[in-house]
Design an enzyme around this catalytic site. Structure first.
Site, PDB file in Angstrom:
ATOM      1  NE  ARG A 105      49.828 -20.717  -8.168  1.00  0.00           N
ATOM      2  CZ  ARG A 105      48.812 -19.890  -8.027  1.00  0.00           C
ATOM      3  NH1 ARG A 105      47.580 -20.278  -8.252  1.00  0.00           N
ATOM      4  NH2 ARG A 105      49.017 -18.631  -7.649  1.00  0.00           N
ATOM      5  CG  ASN A 143      45.252 -19.873 -13.114  1.00  0.00           C
ATOM      6  OD1 ASN A 143      44.182 -19.320 -13.338  1.00  0.00           O
ATOM      7  ND2 ASN A 143      46.037 -19.550 -12.107  1.00  0.00           N
ATOM      8  CD  GLU A 144      47.277 -15.477 -12.149  1.00  0.00           C
ATOM      9  OE1 GLU A 144      48.088 -16.029 -11.394  1.00  0.00           O
ATOM     10  OE2 GLU A 144      46.644 -14.468 -11.845  1.00  0.00           O
ATOM     11  CD  GLU A 315      42.366 -15.770 -10.356  1.00  0.00           C
ATOM     12  OE1 GLU A 315      43.089 -15.273  -9.481  1.00  0.00           O
ATOM     13  OE2 GLU A 315      42.656 -16.817 -10.956  1.00  0.00           O
ATOM     14  CD  GLN A 364      46.683 -21.647   6.382  1.00  0.00           C
ATOM     15  OE1 GLN A 364      46.474 -21.453   7.567  1.00  0.00           O
ATOM     16  NE2 GLN A 364      47.195 -22.783   5.938  1.00  0.00           N
ATOM     17  CG  HIS A 366      43.640 -14.896  -1.309  1.00  0.00           C
ATOM     18  ND1 HIS A 366      42.391 -14.410  -1.658  1.00  0.00           N
ATOM     19  CD2 HIS A 366      44.488 -14.472  -2.274  1.00  0.00           C
ATOM     20  CE1 HIS A 366      42.505 -13.733  -2.792  1.00  0.00           C
ATOM     21  NE2 HIS A 366      43.761 -13.759  -3.183  1.00  0.00           N
TER      22      HIS A 366
HETATM   23  C1  GAL Z   1      46.057 -15.609  -8.862  1.00  0.00           C
HETATM   24  C2  GAL Z   1      45.832 -17.082  -9.199  1.00  0.00           C
HETATM   25  C3  GAL Z   1      44.890 -17.746  -8.226  1.00  0.00           C
HETATM   26  C4  GAL Z   1      45.238 -17.367  -6.819  1.00  0.00           C
HETATM   27  C5  GAL Z   1      45.180 -15.872  -6.687  1.00  0.00           C
HETATM   28  C6  GAL Z   1      45.462 -15.378  -5.289  1.00  0.00           C
HETATM   29  O1  GAL Z   1      47.304 -15.191  -9.264  1.00  0.00           O
HETATM   30  O2  GAL Z   1      45.335 -17.228 -10.505  1.00  0.00           O
HETATM   31  O3  GAL Z   1      44.967 -19.128  -8.402  1.00  0.00           O
HETATM   32  O4  GAL Z   1      46.503 -17.850  -6.514  1.00  0.00           O
HETATM   33  O5  GAL Z   1      46.133 -15.305  -7.528  1.00  0.00           O
HETATM   34  O6  GAL Z   1      45.440 -13.970  -5.236  1.00  0.00           O
END
Ligand code: GAL
Length: 633
Positions: A105, A143-144, A315, A364, A366
Site C-alpha cells: 500500500r 490513511n496515515e 485506531e 492476519q 493483528h
Molecule cells: C495502521 C493502519 C491500519 C493498519 C494498522 C495495523 O498503521 O492505519 O491500516 O495497518 O496500522 O496496526
C-alpha cells in the site's frame, strides 16, 4: 460533550450476509461509529471509469440502519493495479533510486500531478455520491500520511516539482546560491533545472539543499490532502479528518491540520514501545504489555492542538499487533485504560482497530475486537465496559493546562539534516521534556511554533526550535510566566546557517551560543549541585545572569526571571529537578508520581492511570494494574 466509541470495519473482507450481524453486535457493545472504505478503491472502481458503488451503498445502509454513524474513508492510500499501467511513473522512489513497487500500500508519489488528479477525481465522485448520505457523519482523507516512509520520494516527478518550487521560492539562482552558501565546494547553479534531488551525492549534500527538499516534500503532502478536502467540502458539511501516526515528523502536521476539522491519530502503545520509543531495556520490560506511560498522552496533546481543540483516536490497539519487532498481548485492562486516557486528554471519540481479525493477507496476525472465527477477543468486553462507563458519566470535562511545550516540524527536519550528534532528534528532545512534566503529574498543552499568546500558561518550555518565530518573539516579549528555551533554540537562520549576531535572540536577554558539543551517552557533563547534561552541551556567553553552572564552572542556564536559556539536554533526573524548581517559582503544584502512575486533570475531573504491573498507592487509594480512577474536582 458526549464522548463516544467506534471501530474500523472492512465490509469488503466479509460475506455480505454477515454485515447485519456485525453491525448489531457493534451497537450491542456500545460502539457508535464505524470507519469504512479507506482501502477499497479496487472494488469501487475495478477498471478505469467502471464503477461499482452498489456494495458500498448497501454497506452504508446496513451499518446506518443498525444505528451506527459512518466515517467514510477516501481510498487514495491504495490505488488499484490498473492505475500503475496508466501512470507507471506514479510509484515512489527510495533514496537509493529504486522504484518502490505495487503489492502492498501507499505506492504513490505525493509529487505526481497525474496521481494527484486521480485522488481529486475519486474524492469528488465519493463526495457526490455520499456527501448528503444521512448515515455518513465524518470523512477520513487517505490513511496515515508518511506510513512506511512515504513522504520523501526521489522520483522524476519530485525533481521537476522541486525545481519549480525552488524557482518560486528564490526567484533567481543567484539568490539560491547565496542563501545556500553554494560558493563552498563550487556548488553554484546557473539554472533551476540543474538542481537535482539531494540523494546519491558523494558525501553529504549541502544542508539547506536537503532542508529545502524536506520543506518541498511536506508542502506536497499538504497540497495532496488539500485537493481532496476541497472536493469533499463542496458536497458535505460533515467534519473532515486525517488519521496521523505516532512519532512522524516528516511533514508539517500544523499545515495539514489547518485544512481539516479534526485531527485523529492511531494509537498502538505496545507496538510503539517496541518499535519507536527510546528506553532502557529495564523500562521496556516493565512497560512491555502497557506501552510507555507518556507516549499516548504526548500524541493526544499534540493532536488536540493540530486539530485546534478537536482530537480523536481513529485506531486504538486492541491486542497484539503484527508489525513491531515483538508483539505481546496487552495487560488485561489496558484496552480500557488507553481509551479513558484519550478521553481525559480531550478525545471526542476512540475507535478500535479493527472489528474482526482478518484470516488472510498481511495483517492476519493483528488482533481485533473479534477473533478470526468471530468469537469475542478480550478487548471487546473492555470496549463494552468503557461504553457503559461513558454512558453513566455526564462528561469528562475540557482539557486545561498550566504548562505548554512548543513543538515544531521544520526544526525536526533541520536536526535530521544536521544532527551534529548521533542522539540528537527533535521528537526525542521534546518527548524527554514532556516526560519530565508528566513525572511531575502536570497537565500540558502542546503549541505550534507561531503561537502568539502565552498568557494562559505559567510555564513554557521550547527546546530545539531552529528559530523563534516573530509571533513567538512577540509573545515572549510580554510574557509574565517562566519560559525555558533551549537547548539548540534559535541558533540558525531560516536557511540553516549560523546567524550573526549569534543566536539565540531573546527579547531583553543577552546570551549567545558560541560553541556546540555533542557527546556519547556515557559521557555526561555534571552540573554544580548535582544533575548532568547528556548528548548535547552549548557554551554560552553574554551579560545575562548565570543562574546555574556546570561542575566545571561554565554557564548551564542563563537569563532573566522570565526568559531563560538552557545550555544542554538534561538527563531524566535533572529534568525532574529543574521542573520541580520551575513549578515552585511559577506557582504550579507538582507531584512526584510513583512509577507507572500518571495524572490528568480536566476542568471537572482528576484521572489517575496505573500503567504499572503492580497495584500502586495514590493518597488513600490503591489503583490496580491497568486501573483507572476518576474523581470530580
Ligand atoms: C495502521 C493502519 C491500519 C493498519 C494498522 C495495523 O498503521 O492505519 O491500516 O495497518 O496500522 O496496526
Amino acid at each position: 460533550m458526549h464522548r463516544t466509541l467506534g471501530v474500523c470495519y472492512y465490509p469488503e473482507h466479509w460475506p455480505e450476509d454477515r454485515w447485519e450481524t456485525d453491525a448489531a453486535q457493534m451497537v450491542a457493545n456500545g460502539l457508535s461509529w464505524v470507519r469504512i472504505g479507506e482501502f477499497a478503491w479496487s472494488l469501487m472502481e475495478p477498471q478505469e471509469g467502471v464503477f461499482d458503488w452498489a456494495w458500498l451503498d448497501r454497506a452504508v445502509e446496513t451499518l446506518g440502519k443498525a444505528g451506527l454513524k459512518v466515517i467514510m474513508g477516501t481510498p487514495t492510500a491504495t490505488p488499484p493495479r490498473w492505475m500503475i499501467d496508466k501512470l507507471p511513473d506514479m510509484l515512489p522512489v527510495d533514496a537509493e533510486g529504486r522504484v518502490r513497487k505495487f503489492g502492498s500500500r501507499r505506492h504513490y508519489d505525493f509529487s505526481h500531478m497525474g496521481y494527484r488528479e486521480e485522488a481529486r477525481r475519486i474524492a469528488r465522485l465519493m463526495a457526490e455520491r455520499y456527501g448528503n448520505n444521512p448515515h455518513i457523519a465524518a470523512w477520513q482523507i487517505d490513511n496515515e500520511y508518511d506510513c512506511h516512509d512515504t513522504t520523501l520520494s526521489y522520483s522524476d516527478a519530485a525533481r521537476t516539482g522541486f525545481q519549480d518550487w525552488l524557482a518560486q521560492r528564490y526567484q533567481s539562482t543567484d539568490a539560491l546560491n547565496r542563501a545556500w552558501g553554494n560558493v563552498f565546494w563550487s556548488m553554484q547553479y546557473d539554472s533551476f533545472d540543474q538542481i537535482d534531488l539531494p540523494n546519491l551525492t558523494v558525501t553529504e549534500p549541502n544542508h539547506p539543499h536537503v532542508l529545502a527538499f524536506r520543506r518541498y516534500s511536506s508542502d506536497q503532502v499538504v497540497a495532496f490532502n488539500r485537493v481532496q478536502a476541497e472536493e469533499l467540502r463542496k458536497h458535505t458539511d460533515a467534519p473532515l479528518i486525517h488519521n496521523y501516526m505516532g512519532r512522524i515528523t516528516t511533514f508539517d502536521h500544523w499545515k495539514v491540520g489547518a485544512d481539516l476539522d479534526i485531527a485523529s491519530w492511531d494509537s498502538y502503545p505496545i507496538g510503539f514501545l517496541s518499535d519507536r520509543i527510546e528506553g532502557t531495556p529495564k523500562e521496556k520490560q516493565f512497560y512491555l504489555r502497557q506501552g510507555h506511560p507518556d507516549n499516548q498522552a504526548f500524541h493526544h496533546d499534540l493532536y488536540r492542538a493540530v486539530g485546534r481543540g478537536r482530537m480523536w483516536v481513529m485506531e486504538q490497539q486492541p491486542g497484539p499487533v503484527n508489525w513491531a519487532p515483538y508483539n505481546p498481548a496487552p495487560l488485561p485492562g489496558m484496552a480500557r485504560l488507553w481509551a479513558w486516557e484519550a478521553f481525559a486528554h480531550g478525545a471526542e471519540t476512540v475507535c478500535y482497530f479493527r472489528w474482526r481479525q482478518a484470516p488472510f493477507a498481511q495483517e492476519q496476525m493483528h488482533a481485533a475486537l473479534l477473533r478470526p472465527d468471530a468469537e469475542p477477543a478480550p478487548a471487546l468486553a473492555e470496549a463494552a465496559q468503557v461504553a457503559k462507563e461513558l454512558a453513566a458519566m455526564p462528561d469528562v470535562g475540557t482539557a486545561k493546562a498550566d504548562v505548554a511545550l512548543v513543538f515544531d516540524y521544520e526544526s525536526a527536519w533541520a536536526w535530521d539534516v544536521q544532527p551534529q550528534g548521533a542522539d540528537f532528534d527533535m521528537f526525542r528532545l521534546a518527548f524527554a521534556a514532556y516526560r519530565g512534566l508528566r513525572r511531575a503529574g502536570l497537565n500540558i498543552d502542546i503549541l505550534p511554533p507561531d503561537t502568539r499568546d502565552l498568557s494562559q500558561y505559567k510555564l513554557v518550555l521550547a527546546p530545539g526550535l531552529m528559530q523563534i518565530s516573530e509571533a513567538l518573539q512577540s509573545a515572549l516579549s510580554t510574557y509574565k510566566g517562566i519560559a525555558l528555551l533551549g537547548p539548540r533554540t534559535d541558533t540558525k537562520t531560516d536557511e540553516l546557517s549560523i546567524p550573526t549576531p549569534l543566536g539565540p535572540h531573546l527579547p531583553g536577554v543577552d546570551v549567545s551560543v558560541v560553541v556546540t558539543e555533542s557527546m556519547p551517552p556515557a559521557d555526561e557533563i555534571p552540573l554544580e549541585g548535582g544533575g548532568a547534561f547528556l548528548h548535547w552541551f552549548e557554551h554560552l556567553e553574554g551579560t545575562a545572569p548565570v543562574r546555574l553552572k556546570t561542575a566545571a564552572g561554565q554557564p548551564a542556564i542563563m537569563g532573566s526571571d522570565t526568559l531563560r536559556y538552557l545550555a544542554g539536554w538534561p538527563n531524566d533526573k535533572t529534568f525532574d529537578g529543574f521542573i520541580r524548581e520551575l513549578c515552585e517559582q511559577a506557582g504550579i503544584t507538582a507531584h512526584d508520581m510513583p512509577k507507572g502512575l500518571r495524572l490528568r486533570e480536566t476542568d471537572t475531573h482528576r484521572f489517575v492511570f496505573n500503567y504499572g504491573r503492580n497495584p500502586r498507592k495514590w493518597g488513600d487509594l490503591t489503583i490496580p494494574p491497568a486501573g483507572v480512577h476518576w474523581e470530580a474536582l
